[in-house]
Write a protein that holds these residues in place. Sequence first.
Motif, PDB file in Angstrom:
ATOM      1  N   ALA A  89      23.272  16.342 -68.660  1.00  0.00           N
ATOM      2  CA  ALA A  89      23.322  17.498 -69.559  1.00  0.00           C
ATOM      3  C   ALA A  89      22.762  18.784 -68.965  1.00  0.00           C
ATOM      4  O   ALA A  89      22.513  19.721 -69.699  1.00  0.00           O
ATOM      5  CB  ALA A  89      22.589  17.178 -70.868  1.00  0.00           C
ATOM      6  N   VAL A 132      18.012  12.433 -67.171  1.00  0.00           N
ATOM      7  CA  VAL A 132      17.304  13.716 -67.271  1.00  0.00           C
ATOM      8  C   VAL A 132      16.064  13.679 -66.389  1.00  0.00           C
ATOM      9  O   VAL A 132      15.568  12.612 -66.021  1.00  0.00           O
ATOM     10  CB  VAL A 132      16.898  14.082 -68.730  1.00  0.00           C
ATOM     11  N   THR A 147      23.145  22.287 -66.865  1.00  0.00           N
ATOM     12  CA  THR A 147      24.256  23.151 -66.452  1.00  0.00           C
ATOM     13  C   THR A 147      23.818  24.297 -65.542  1.00  0.00           C
ATOM     14  O   THR A 147      24.595  25.195 -65.270  1.00  0.00           O
ATOM     15  CB  THR A 147      25.025  23.713 -67.674  1.00  0.00           C
ATOM     16  N   SER A 148      22.567  24.269 -65.078  1.00  0.00           N
ATOM     17  CA  SER A 148      22.175  25.235 -64.036  1.00  0.00           C
ATOM     18  C   SER A 148      23.011  24.899 -62.793  1.00  0.00           C
ATOM     19  O   SER A 148      23.583  23.808 -62.708  1.00  0.00           O
ATOM     20  CB  SER A 148      20.691  25.073 -63.717  1.00  0.00           C
ATOM     21  N   TYR A 161      11.667  18.730 -68.898  1.00  0.00           N
ATOM     22  CA  TYR A 161      11.421  20.173 -68.837  1.00  0.00           C
ATOM     23  C   TYR A 161      10.036  20.526 -69.371  1.00  0.00           C
ATOM     24  O   TYR A 161       9.697  21.689 -69.490  1.00  0.00           O
ATOM     25  CB  TYR A 161      12.510  20.954 -69.600  1.00  0.00           C
ATOM     26  N   GLY A 168      13.895  24.147 -68.587  1.00  0.00           N
ATOM     27  CA  GLY A 168      15.361  24.094 -68.487  1.00  0.00           C
ATOM     28  C   GLY A 168      15.924  25.502 -68.343  1.00  0.00           C
ATOM     29  O   GLY A 168      15.402  26.447 -68.927  1.00  0.00           O
ATOM     30  N   ARG A 169      16.985  25.642 -67.571  1.00  0.00           N
ATOM     31  CA  ARG A 169      17.552  26.967 -67.333  1.00  0.00           C
ATOM     32  C   ARG A 169      18.603  27.323 -68.384  1.00  0.00           C
ATOM     33  O   ARG A 169      18.687  28.467 -68.838  1.00  0.00           O
ATOM     34  CB  ARG A 169      18.201  27.010 -65.945  1.00  0.00           C
ATOM     35  N   SER A 170      19.430  26.334 -68.785  1.00  0.00           N
ATOM     36  CA  SER A 170      20.550  26.656 -69.672  1.00  0.00           C
ATOM     37  C   SER A 170      20.067  27.138 -71.041  1.00  0.00           C
ATOM     38  O   SER A 170      20.704  27.972 -71.670  1.00  0.00           O
ATOM     39  CB  SER A 170      21.454  25.445 -69.879  1.00  0.00           C
ATOM     40  N   SER A 181      25.616  22.542 -74.267  1.00  0.00           N
ATOM     41  CA  SER A 181      25.238  23.140 -75.542  1.00  0.00           C
ATOM     42  C   SER A 181      25.168  24.645 -75.398  1.00  0.00           C
ATOM     43  O   SER A 181      24.746  25.159 -74.357  1.00  0.00           O
ATOM     44  CB  SER A 181      23.897  22.588 -76.033  1.00  0.00           C
ATOM     45  N   ALA A 233      18.576  11.221 -77.556  1.00  0.00           N
ATOM     46  CA  ALA A 233      17.772  12.115 -76.727  1.00  0.00           C
ATOM     47  C   ALA A 233      16.359  11.543 -76.600  1.00  0.00           C
ATOM     48  O   ALA A 233      15.972  10.627 -77.323  1.00  0.00           O
ATOM     49  CB  ALA A 233      17.722  13.494 -77.360  1.00  0.00           C
ATOM     50  N   ASP A 234      15.592  12.086 -75.688  1.00  0.00           N
ATOM     51  CA  ASP A 234      14.192  11.664 -75.572  1.00  0.00           C
ATOM     52  C   ASP A 234      13.386  12.699 -74.811  1.00  0.00           C
ATOM     53  O   ASP A 234      13.910  13.371 -73.910  1.00  0.00           O
ATOM     54  CB  ASP A 234      14.096  10.323 -74.824  1.00  0.00           C
ATOM     55  N   TYR A 257      15.929  17.769 -59.264  1.00  0.00           N
ATOM     56  CA  TYR A 257      17.281  17.252 -59.033  1.00  0.00           C
ATOM     57  C   TYR A 257      17.383  16.550 -57.680  1.00  0.00           C
ATOM     58  O   TYR A 257      18.144  15.587 -57.533  1.00  0.00           O
ATOM     59  CB  TYR A 257      18.314  18.377 -59.145  1.00  0.00           C
ATOM     60  N   HIS A 293      11.987  23.107 -60.568  1.00  0.00           N
ATOM     61  CA  HIS A 293      13.288  22.802 -61.168  1.00  0.00           C
ATOM     62  C   HIS A 293      14.248  22.135 -60.187  1.00  0.00           C
ATOM     63  O   HIS A 293      14.764  21.031 -60.438  1.00  0.00           O
ATOM     64  CB  HIS A 293      13.883  24.113 -61.719  1.00  0.00           C
ATOM     65  N   THR A 327      18.889   8.449 -73.309  1.00  0.00           N
ATOM     66  CA  THR A 327      18.194   9.334 -72.380  1.00  0.00           C
ATOM     67  C   THR A 327      16.963   8.646 -71.808  1.00  0.00           C
ATOM     68  O   THR A 327      16.122   8.151 -72.564  1.00  0.00           O
ATOM     69  CB  THR A 327      17.745  10.609 -73.124  1.00  0.00           C
TER      70      THR A 327
END
Length: 454
Positions: free
Chosen positions: A224, A132, A226-227, A135, A334-336, A244, A54-55, A155, A151, A101
């Motif tokens: 990663a 990524v 998931t929104s 966030y 992040g939304r998730s 997650s 991760a980063d 993307y 957000h 990441t």
Amino acid sequence: MIRFNAFEMNCVGHQSPGLWRHPRDRSGDYNTLAYWTDLARLLERGGFDGVFLADVVGLYDVFGGSPAAALRQATQVPVNDPLLVVPAMAAVTEHLGFGVTVNLSYEVPYLLARRFTTLDHLTSGRIGWNVVTGYLDSAARAMGLDRQRAHDDRYDLAEEYMAVAYALWEGSWDDDAVRRDRAAGVYADPARVRAIRHEGPHFRVEGVHLGEPSPQRTPVIYQAGTSPKGRGFAARHAECVFVSGPSPQVIAPRVAALRQAAVEEGRRPDDLLIYALATLVVAETDAKAQAKLDEYRSYVSHEGALALMSGWTGVDFSTLDLDAEVRHVENDAGRSAMDNVTRADPSRVWTVREVAEHVGIGGIGPVFCGSPATVCDALEAFVAATGIDGFNLAYAVAHETFADIVEFVVPELQRRGRYPMAYRDGPLRRKLFGRDRVDPAHPAARHRSVTGAA
Ligand SMILES: Cc1cc2nc3c(=O)[nH]c(=O)nc-3n(C[C@H](O)[C@H](O)[C@H](O)COP(=O)(O)O)c2cc1C
């Protein structure tokens, strides 16, 4: 088969805030090569698909409006560059994959594409990119912006970024461009190498890719988010997806939605390998494992856990009463992460205290604790309930958690016929999907047949 990835980060404590104080924890040695080479050898011994690094490129400064808590508790700061530890790990292993990441919001595609090509060469095709967009507003401010992009706009930018990167990896050099013909004095045939030309809202690129074709060309793509917007991105681009959440109730609908979205993009549901976050605390017996977990828990930092959660969600948890119920808020973080403890499972209400306690060991994923048989039963039940392909395993204590998994869990799963007995040969994509290059249905494949000389 149940697949394992190790979830790591080039920092102290990663997903278990406070546990760096545990006398056996090694994560404070993250800035030594031996920390990474020991980890890589251990994971390869356990047949892990890969290590997922991760980063973040900013500080967790949402909690209390300052980075003080994060700095005190080593909440993902200090954090070093994740790409730079890969060659050391590759040098001591043959099969382990590396999902790294990189936040594309602050990287120039032309240069990042070359870094991945370099690592694909040096790892003999074992590199992957966890795409990524970030966030943390602190990262945006450090890069000269007032705040991060909205957000969904992040993307959109990522979509264009990928088109540029794919064109560089797949379209600039033909397969037979490199001749290495000593007699003729030709290293590469200029007729088989061409500049890519891209002009879009965010990027203008005209240039030949700097690196020669590497084993996989496009690294294995991980994602990663998931929104709804993140899911669409994953459905188009991801080969591996990390999800997650605290329970199968949260994970199962996300897995189903991801596979459905992949089908809508013209891909097959099993073109995605989906790994769910979890932490395993295991020992010879249930009682010994429980004692170990209790001891680990005594080192959890609630302040560190809430600093993490505040960064993930963009909500300052220091302003909330510990016994208050967590309520859903939508913002540009992040939304998730917010959904996990609010609307993803309406049957479960979380207080701030419960979030702090849960996140303290292994982040927002579940903790499976017990003897090898108990833990393997739990893993099998989780897979059956969610449709995931495997687990992205966080650690409580570095590298003890992974050593316990290799010693206790892997052999038990193998005995049950649920874990690979050996690696396949070849690049990471061949080990995971049986092919070296991206699938013809993947958007990167569309960039293969560019014509015209440089
Ligand atoms: C298991 C997992 C690991 C992640 N690792 C990173 C990371 O290392 N760096 C990062 O900036 N974001 C990371 N994220 C965040 C995602 O890339 C994404 O920004 C976040 O899940 C919010 O996306 P969403 O709003 O589409 O759900 C991770 C998310 C998950 C679930």
